[in-house]
Design a protein around this motif. Structure first.
Motif, PDB file in Angstrom:
ATOM      1  N   SER A 106       8.269  10.449 -38.464  1.00  0.00           N
ATOM      2  CA  SER A 106       7.171  11.117 -38.922  1.00  0.00           C
ATOM      3  C   SER A 106       6.222  11.448 -38.024  1.00  0.00           C
ATOM      4  O   SER A 106       5.547  12.406 -38.017  1.00  0.00           O
ATOM      5  N   GLY A 107       6.125  10.573 -37.003  1.00  0.00           N
ATOM      6  CA  GLY A 107       5.076  10.628 -35.885  1.00  0.00           C
ATOM      7  C   GLY A 107       5.644  10.319 -34.719  1.00  0.00           C
ATOM      8  O   GLY A 107       6.971  10.101 -34.545  1.00  0.00           O
ATOM      9  N   TYR A 108       5.161  10.126 -33.597  1.00  0.00           N
ATOM     10  CA  TYR A 108       5.483   9.761 -32.206  1.00  0.00           C
ATOM     11  C   TYR A 108       5.505   8.065 -32.179  1.00  0.00           C
ATOM     12  O   TYR A 108       4.411   7.789 -32.092  1.00  0.00           O
ATOM     13  N   PRO A 109       6.632   7.683 -31.991  1.00  0.00           N
ATOM     14  CA  PRO A 109       6.614   6.062 -31.994  1.00  0.00           C
ATOM     15  C   PRO A 109       6.617   5.603 -30.458  1.00  0.00           C
ATOM     16  O   PRO A 109       6.412   4.498 -30.225  1.00  0.00           O
TER      17      PRO A 109
ATOM     18  N   ALA B 107      12.251  14.959 -29.368  1.00  0.00           N
ATOM     19  CA  ALA B 107      11.279  15.961 -29.309  1.00  0.00           C
ATOM     20  C   ALA B 107      10.129  15.144 -28.383  1.00  0.00           C
ATOM     21  O   ALA B 107      10.098  14.004 -28.835  1.00  0.00           O
ATOM     22  N   MET B 108       9.609  15.844 -27.607  1.00  0.00           N
ATOM     23  CA  MET B 108       8.561  15.263 -26.402  1.00  0.00           C
ATOM     24  C   MET B 108       7.282  16.033 -26.746  1.00  0.00           C
ATOM     25  O   MET B 108       7.113  17.320 -26.887  1.00  0.00           O
TER      26      MET B 108
ATOM     27  N   VAL C 188      -7.490  11.476 -20.469  1.00  0.00           N
ATOM     28  CA  VAL C 188      -6.296  10.827 -19.964  1.00  0.00           C
ATOM     29  C   VAL C 188      -5.083  11.492 -21.074  1.00  0.00           C
ATOM     30  O   VAL C 188      -5.057  11.652 -22.179  1.00  0.00           O
ATOM     31  N   TYR C 189      -3.974  11.946 -20.109  1.00  0.00           N
ATOM     32  CA  TYR C 189      -3.029  12.532 -20.806  1.00  0.00           C
ATOM     33  C   TYR C 189      -1.805  11.599 -21.088  1.00  0.00           C
ATOM     34  O   TYR C 189      -1.559  10.861 -20.202  1.00  0.00           O
ATOM     35  N   TYR C 190      -1.061  11.616 -22.271  1.00  0.00           N
ATOM     36  CA  TYR C 190       0.047  10.911 -22.579  1.00  0.00           C
ATOM     37  C   TYR C 190       1.186  11.844 -23.217  1.00  0.00           C
ATOM     38  O   TYR C 190       1.042  12.475 -23.799  1.00  0.00           O
ATOM     39  N   CYS C 191       2.161  10.957 -22.645  1.00  0.00           N
ATOM     40  CA  CYS C 191       3.579  11.613 -23.127  1.00  0.00           C
ATOM     41  C   CYS C 191       3.906  10.798 -24.283  1.00  0.00           C
ATOM     42  O   CYS C 191       3.942   9.575 -24.475  1.00  0.00           O
ATOM     43  N   ALA C 192       4.790  11.555 -25.230  1.00  0.00           N
ATOM     44  CA  ALA C 192       5.158  10.797 -26.388  1.00  0.00           C
ATOM     45  C   ALA C 192       6.566  11.250 -26.700  1.00  0.00           C
ATOM     46  O   ALA C 192       6.811  12.435 -26.444  1.00  0.00           O
ATOM     47  N   ALA C 193       7.368  10.632 -27.504  1.00  0.00           N
ATOM     48  CA  ALA C 193       8.715  10.831 -27.716  1.00  0.00           C
ATOM     49  C   ALA C 193       9.097  10.530 -29.234  1.00  0.00           C
ATOM     50  O   ALA C 193       8.495   9.675 -29.693  1.00  0.00           O
TER      51      ALA C 193
END
Length: 118
Positions: free
Chosen positions: A103-106, A33-34, A92-97
């Motif tokens: 449980s969260g985005y590591p 999931a992104m 500031v925009y961050y991408c996460a995976a």
């Protein structure tokens, strides 16, 4: 470990558009999931949009009908199309995976600056 690299930020006038991209260094990108988060000066980081491995999407109320998240699994890339930008979108925009069991985005990118002038 997944490496994420964002691009596409910049300066734009209110009402304009930008597309952010995030490339992930993993062979199993389609399983992740992104998400796109943003953080404005003096504010907490907030979720902007996310897309699951099954292509379900979710948006913050403040960006619904203006932003669109999508992914290209063949290119290991997630996009954020931002239309009708407002000064309040400056951040500031961050991408996460993450994988399904997180449980969260590591995994996080370094961020890309988006500035919207009035």
């Amino acid at each position: 470990q997944v490496q994420l690299v964002e691009s596409g930020g910049g300066l734009v006038q209110a009402g304009g558009s930008l597309t952010l991209s995030c490339v992930a260094s993993t062979r199993t990108f389609s399983n992740y999931a992104m998400g796109w988060y943003r953080q404005a000066p003096g504010k907490e980081r907030e979720l902007v949009a996310q897309i699951t491995s099954g292509l379900s999407t979710d948006y913050a109320d403040s960006v619904k009908d203006r932003f669109t998240i999508s992914r290209d699994n063949a290119k290991n890339t997630v996009y954020l199309l931002m239309n009708n930008l407002k000064p309040g979108d400056t951040a500031v925009y961050y991408c996460a995976a993450k994988l399904y069991f997180h449980s969260g985005y590591p995994y996080w990118g370094q961020g890309t600056q988006v500035t919207v002038s009035s």
